[in-house]
Design an enzyme around this catalytic site. Structure first.
Site, PDB file in Angstrom:
ATOM      1  N   ASP A 141       0.763  -1.315  -0.022  1.00  0.00           N
ATOM      2  CA  ASP A 141      -0.205  -0.021  -0.121  1.00  0.00           C
ATOM      3  C   ASP A 141       0.971   1.211  -0.028  1.00  0.00           C
ATOM      4  O   ASP A 141       0.427   2.414  -0.058  1.00  0.00           O
ATOM      5  CB  ASP A 141      -1.008  -0.009   1.384  1.00  0.00           C
ATOM      6  CG  ASP A 141      -2.261  -0.688   0.865  1.00  0.00           C
ATOM      7  OD1 ASP A 141      -2.429  -1.030  -0.422  1.00  0.00           O
ATOM      8  OD2 ASP A 141      -3.077  -0.628   1.727  1.00  0.00           O
ATOM      9  N   ASP A 425     -10.746  -7.040  10.656  1.00  0.00           N
ATOM     10  CA  ASP A 425     -10.484  -8.580  10.711  1.00  0.00           C
ATOM     11  C   ASP A 425     -11.633  -9.207  11.901  1.00  0.00           C
ATOM     12  O   ASP A 425     -12.238 -10.082  11.337  1.00  0.00           O
ATOM     13  CB  ASP A 425      -9.054  -9.036  11.140  1.00  0.00           C
ATOM     14  CG  ASP A 425      -8.580  -7.822  12.228  1.00  0.00           C
ATOM     15  OD1 ASP A 425      -9.418  -7.230  12.833  1.00  0.00           O
ATOM     16  OD2 ASP A 425      -7.556  -7.714  12.422  1.00  0.00           O
TER      17      ASP A 425
END
Ligand SMILES: O=c1ccn([C@@H]2O[C@H](COP(=O)(O)OP(=O)(O)O[C@H]3O[C@H](CO)[C@@H](O)[C@H](O)[C@H]3O)[C@@H](O)[C@H]2O)c(=O)[nH]1
Ligand SMILES: [Mn+2]
Length: 488
Positions: A141, A425
């Site tokens: 990223d 998550d």
């Protein structure tokens, strides 16, 4: 009577690949203790409720703490321990294992040094797994040429490192850790050679990082990759960069892929969740592993058998079918003296996750977790697994990591990792469980993944604040029927 040696007996039909045990004595002792505490809490409640308000102003606080204690008992009430039978897995399946895609996420080449990142990649590439079935994807990223360069160097080094690990059964398989703890006792010529190659590679990567410049020879050698960076590209504004550095589908080796998804200032990128979803789509057109392992870039694989351990759970014929993911604990190697910041999370790892496992399964905590691809993509429990997707050309695959791809789609909602929560998550794992799946927790003696914990108060507070906010959001979202049905 001698005990039958498990390694030499044929696996019988239906013989389990893992065992779930309960430590009855301990559990009963805890329950007795817990009942006595509960009795005391009831006495306090009774007293607080009956005593006049003028005398007791702290009533709500104590009642709330009592309630909190009752709720968290579910974490300690029914702990289970899982044990896997790796040898049975080998006998039953041999090398006929499902393909495995490993996703490593990195976001910043300064905070997460490329040499550390490639050590994680190399440790995953050297997992004890058939190489042609294994692929490692690095999502960057940070869109950093330096990280790409480091991965390209690591792809070269992997040609020596992976066979070396397998031949000499080296552990752990992160070269930096292996070479630093075994340096004095290496001895063999092969080990010396591998240590020298690693040092040279590390030197090249660190020099490039220090000078902020990629060597010209490397630019020429990996021109196909480097040419994907526009001159005006920044980490927040660039097109998709995708380079298959090693294509193991053709060469009977581990596949290595670099991906930096498209970033534009006007599009939200959804942090790690966005990176994971881009990886899921891109990998589905390259190797399409049926199992996905997700690790943070600072968490190397410390136990090469972890993938096989996880498969013992997921491939078990009786209970495995209902298990969506297998979570290993987060362990750390850089703990401060006396673990000042509580990074070991001992209560979580040694007690609470075992308790969660006894009640349907642990949470997904973002790293060290093996998923079924179709489940993380949205399949409900009981639905049929779909055939794998087609393999496509690189340019077509790049479109899957573009900013527009997810517009008006279910990605981030019904499909893939969920958006809009600081602990993407945890909320993704809970949504999977809401669709009828269970999960399992494995905490083998030899730590499966080892990473880097916060080392100062500032880092620790930032992390804890994000987790607390995220966990609170998860409770609110799952507590409200409307939100919950949207997650189902
Ligand atoms: O935009 C982003 C931000 C982060 N990351 C990666 O995500 C991982 C975790 O981020 P980090 O900043 O290290 O957060 P931690 O608090 O250390 O991470 C823990 O908590 C996160 C939120 O629950 C989980 O995603 C992680 O797996 C878990 O290790 C790292 O590999 C990052 O490189 C990205 O890929 N893109
Ligand atoms: Mn981290």
């Amino acid at each position: 009577m001698t005990k039958e040696d498990d390694r030499f007996i044929q696996v019988r039909e239906g013989e389990p690949l893992f065992d779930t045990r309960r430590k009855t004595g301990r559990v009963i002792a805890y329950r007795v203790f817990s009942a006595s505490v509960f009795f005391c809490i009831c006495c306090i409640w009774l007293y607080r409720v009956t005593v006049p308000t003028e005398i007791d102003e702290n009533r709500t606080g104590l009642i709330w703490f009592g309630l909190y204690w009752v709720v968290v008992q579910s974490l300690w009430w029914n702990p289970v321990w899982r044990f896997t039978f790796n040898d049975r897995l080998s006998r039953r399946y041999g090398n006929d294992l499902p393909s495995l895609d490993v996703f490593v996420c990195t976001a910043d080449s300064v905070i997460e040094p490329p040499l550390m990142v490639v050590n994680t990649v190399l440790s995953a590439a050297a997992l004890d797994y058939p190489p042609e079935k294994l692929a490692v994807y690095l999502s960057d990223d940070g869109g950093s040429e330096l990280t790409f360069y480091a991965l390209a160097e690591a792809a070269e080094f992997a040609k020596t490192w992976v066979p070396f690990c397998k031949k000499f059964d080296a552990e752990p398989r992160s070269p930096a850790t292996y070479l630093s703890c075994k340096a004095s006792k290496l001895g063999s010529a092969a080990a010396e050679e591998v240590a020298m190659l690693y040092r040279e590679m590390a030197e090249r990567i660190e020099t490039a990082a220090r000078l902020g410049r990629i060597p010209d020879e490397a630019r020429l050698k990996y021109v196909e990759g480097f040419s994907q960076w526009d001159p005006d590209a920044t980490r927040r504004n660039h097109g998709t960069i995708l380079q298959i550095l090693v294509d193991g589908r053709k060469a009977n080796t581990v596949t290595l892929v670099y991906l930096s998804r498209e970033k534009r200032p006007e599009h939200h990128h959804h942090f790690k969740a966005g990176a994971m979803n881009a990886l899921i789509r891109v990998s589905s057109k390259i190797t399409c592993g049926r199992i996905i392992l997700n690790v943070d870039c600072d968490m190397y694989s410390n136990n090469s058998k972890s993938a096989r351990d996880a498969l013992c759970i997921l491939l078990d014929e009786k209970e495995g079918k209902e298990i969506a993911f297998v979570q290993f604990p987060q362990c750390f190697e850089n703990l401060t003296r006396n673990d000042l910041y509580g990074s070991m999370m001992r209560v979580g790892a040694d007690v609470e996750f075992k308790g969660l496992d006894g009640n349907g399964g642990p949470l997904y905590i973002g790293t060290g977790c093996f998923h079924r691809r179709d489940v993380i993509c949205g399949r409900k429990y009981g639905e049929e697994e779909e055939e794998s997707e087609d393999i496509s050309e690189t340019e077509m695959i790049k479109a899957l990591a573009s900013c527009n791809y997810e517009e008006n789609s279910q990605w981030g909602k019904e499909m893939g990792v969920k958006y809009g929560c600081p602990v993407e998550d945890v909320i993704t794992g809970l949504a999977i469980q809401c669709r009828g799946w269970k999960s399992a927790y494995l905490n083998p003696k030899k730590k499966a993944f080892v990473g880097v914990a916060p080392t100062n108060l500032h880092q620790m507070l930032v992390q804890q604040r994000r987790w607390s906010e995220g966990d609170f959001q998860s409770i609110v979202r799952f507590g409200m029927p409307k939100e919950r049905s949207a997650l189902d």
